[in-house]
Design a protein around this motif. Structure first.
Motif, PDB file in Angstrom:
ATOM      1  N   LYS A  25       0.831  -1.209   0.000  1.00  0.00           N
ATOM      2  CA  LYS A  25       0.000   0.000   0.000  1.00  0.00           C
ATOM      3  C   LYS A  25       0.863   1.256   0.000  1.00  0.00           C
ATOM      4  O   LYS A  25       0.631   2.208   0.750  1.00  0.00           O
ATOM      5  CB  LYS A  25      -0.977  -0.009   1.166  1.00  0.00           C
ATOM      6  CG  LYS A  25      -1.995  -1.111   1.042  1.00  0.00           C
ATOM      7  CD  LYS A  25      -2.742  -1.327   2.311  1.00  0.00           C
ATOM      8  CE  LYS A  25      -3.612  -2.551   2.254  1.00  0.00           C
ATOM      9  NZ  LYS A  25      -2.915  -3.795   2.001  1.00  0.00           N
ATOM     10  N   GLU A  32      -4.240   4.562   1.049  1.00  0.00           N
ATOM     11  CA  GLU A  32      -5.359   3.887   1.694  1.00  0.00           C
ATOM     12  C   GLU A  32      -5.674   2.629   0.876  1.00  0.00           C
ATOM     13  O   GLU A  32      -5.434   2.595  -0.334  1.00  0.00           O
ATOM     14  CB  GLU A  32      -6.585   4.801   1.716  1.00  0.00           C
ATOM     15  CG  GLU A  32      -6.425   6.032   2.574  1.00  0.00           C
ATOM     16  CD  GLU A  32      -6.317   5.694   4.052  1.00  0.00           C
ATOM     17  OE1 GLU A  32      -6.998   4.749   4.506  1.00  0.00           O
ATOM     18  OE2 GLU A  32      -5.529   6.370   4.744  1.00  0.00           O
ATOM     19  N   PRO A  33      -6.212   1.591   1.506  1.00  0.00           N
ATOM     20  CA  PRO A  33      -6.554   0.371   0.757  1.00  0.00           C
ATOM     21  C   PRO A  33      -7.542   0.616  -0.386  1.00  0.00           C
ATOM     22  O   PRO A  33      -7.489  -0.050  -1.411  1.00  0.00           O
ATOM     23  CB  PRO A  33      -7.163  -0.548   1.814  1.00  0.00           C
ATOM     24  CG  PRO A  33      -6.589  -0.085   3.102  1.00  0.00           C
ATOM     25  CD  PRO A  33      -6.391   1.398   2.947  1.00  0.00           C
ATOM     26  N   THR A  34      -8.428   1.613  -0.231  1.00  0.00           N
ATOM     27  CA  THR A  34      -9.403   1.897  -1.291  1.00  0.00           C
ATOM     28  C   THR A  34      -8.736   2.473  -2.535  1.00  0.00           C
ATOM     29  O   THR A  34      -9.317   2.420  -3.619  1.00  0.00           O
ATOM     30  CB  THR A  34     -10.483   2.885  -0.793  1.00  0.00           C
ATOM     31  OG1 THR A  34      -9.837   4.077  -0.326  1.00  0.00           O
ATOM     32  CG2 THR A  34     -11.309   2.260   0.304  1.00  0.00           C
ATOM     33  N   ILE A  35      -7.549   3.000  -2.393  1.00  0.00           N
ATOM     34  CA  ILE A  35      -6.789   3.517  -3.532  1.00  0.00           C
ATOM     35  C   ILE A  35      -5.741   2.501  -3.990  1.00  0.00           C
ATOM     36  O   ILE A  35      -5.499   2.336  -5.185  1.00  0.00           O
ATOM     37  CB  ILE A  35      -6.090   4.851  -3.158  1.00  0.00           C
ATOM     38  CG1 ILE A  35      -7.098   5.898  -2.712  1.00  0.00           C
ATOM     39  CG2 ILE A  35      -5.246   5.365  -4.296  1.00  0.00           C
ATOM     40  CD1 ILE A  35      -8.071   6.308  -3.788  1.00  0.00           C
ATOM     41  N   TYR A  37      -5.652  -0.865  -3.912  1.00  0.00           N
ATOM     42  CA  TYR A  37      -6.111  -2.028  -4.670  1.00  0.00           C
ATOM     43  C   TYR A  37      -6.494  -1.688  -6.111  1.00  0.00           C
ATOM     44  O   TYR A  37      -6.079  -2.378  -7.032  1.00  0.00           O
ATOM     45  CB  TYR A  37      -7.250  -2.736  -3.933  1.00  0.00           C
ATOM     46  CG  TYR A  37      -6.795  -3.385  -2.643  1.00  0.00           C
ATOM     47  CD1 TYR A  37      -5.736  -4.291  -2.643  1.00  0.00           C
ATOM     48  CD2 TYR A  37      -7.401  -3.098  -1.434  1.00  0.00           C
ATOM     49  CE1 TYR A  37      -5.303  -4.891  -1.479  1.00  0.00           C
ATOM     50  CE2 TYR A  37      -6.982  -3.689  -0.257  1.00  0.00           C
ATOM     51  CZ  TYR A  37      -5.930  -4.580  -0.288  1.00  0.00           C
ATOM     52  OH  TYR A  37      -5.495  -5.170   0.872  1.00  0.00           O
ATOM     53  N   PRO A  38      -7.274  -0.634  -6.354  1.00  0.00           N
ATOM     54  CA  PRO A  38      -7.562  -0.304  -7.759  1.00  0.00           C
ATOM     55  C   PRO A  38      -6.317   0.121  -8.540  1.00  0.00           C
ATOM     56  O   PRO A  38      -6.171  -0.237  -9.715  1.00  0.00           O
ATOM     57  CB  PRO A  38      -8.556   0.852  -7.669  1.00  0.00           C
ATOM     58  CG  PRO A  38      -9.147   0.770  -6.324  1.00  0.00           C
ATOM     59  CD  PRO A  38      -8.097   0.161  -5.450  1.00  0.00           C
TER      60      PRO A  38
END
Length: 65
Positions: A25, A32-35, A37-38
């Motif tokens: 990450k 952040e994980p929401t950023i 991973y994509p």
């Protein structure tokens, strides 16, 4: 011909970079994980695209010979 092999290596690099972004990450800053991973998925998809394009060009150049 050399460009095709370089494109193949670059595709592998993008796949590894995508995996690193997803695991740690981190991409120049903490993500952040929401950023993460994509972004990692996008890098992996682009790496696969580069590899497929390089392989088709290498096969095409060998068929022309």
């Amino acid at each position: 011909m050399m460009f095709n092999w370089l494109s193949l290596v670059t595709g592998i690099f993008y796949i590894v970079l995508g995996i690193v972004v997803m695991v740690y990450k981190f991409f120049f800053t903490i993500l952040e994980p929401t950023i993460a991973y994509p972004l990692g998925g996008l890098l992996i998809i682009y790496g696969i695209f580069r590899i497929i394009r390089a392989v088709t060009r290498i096969k095409k150049s060998k068929d022309e010979e």
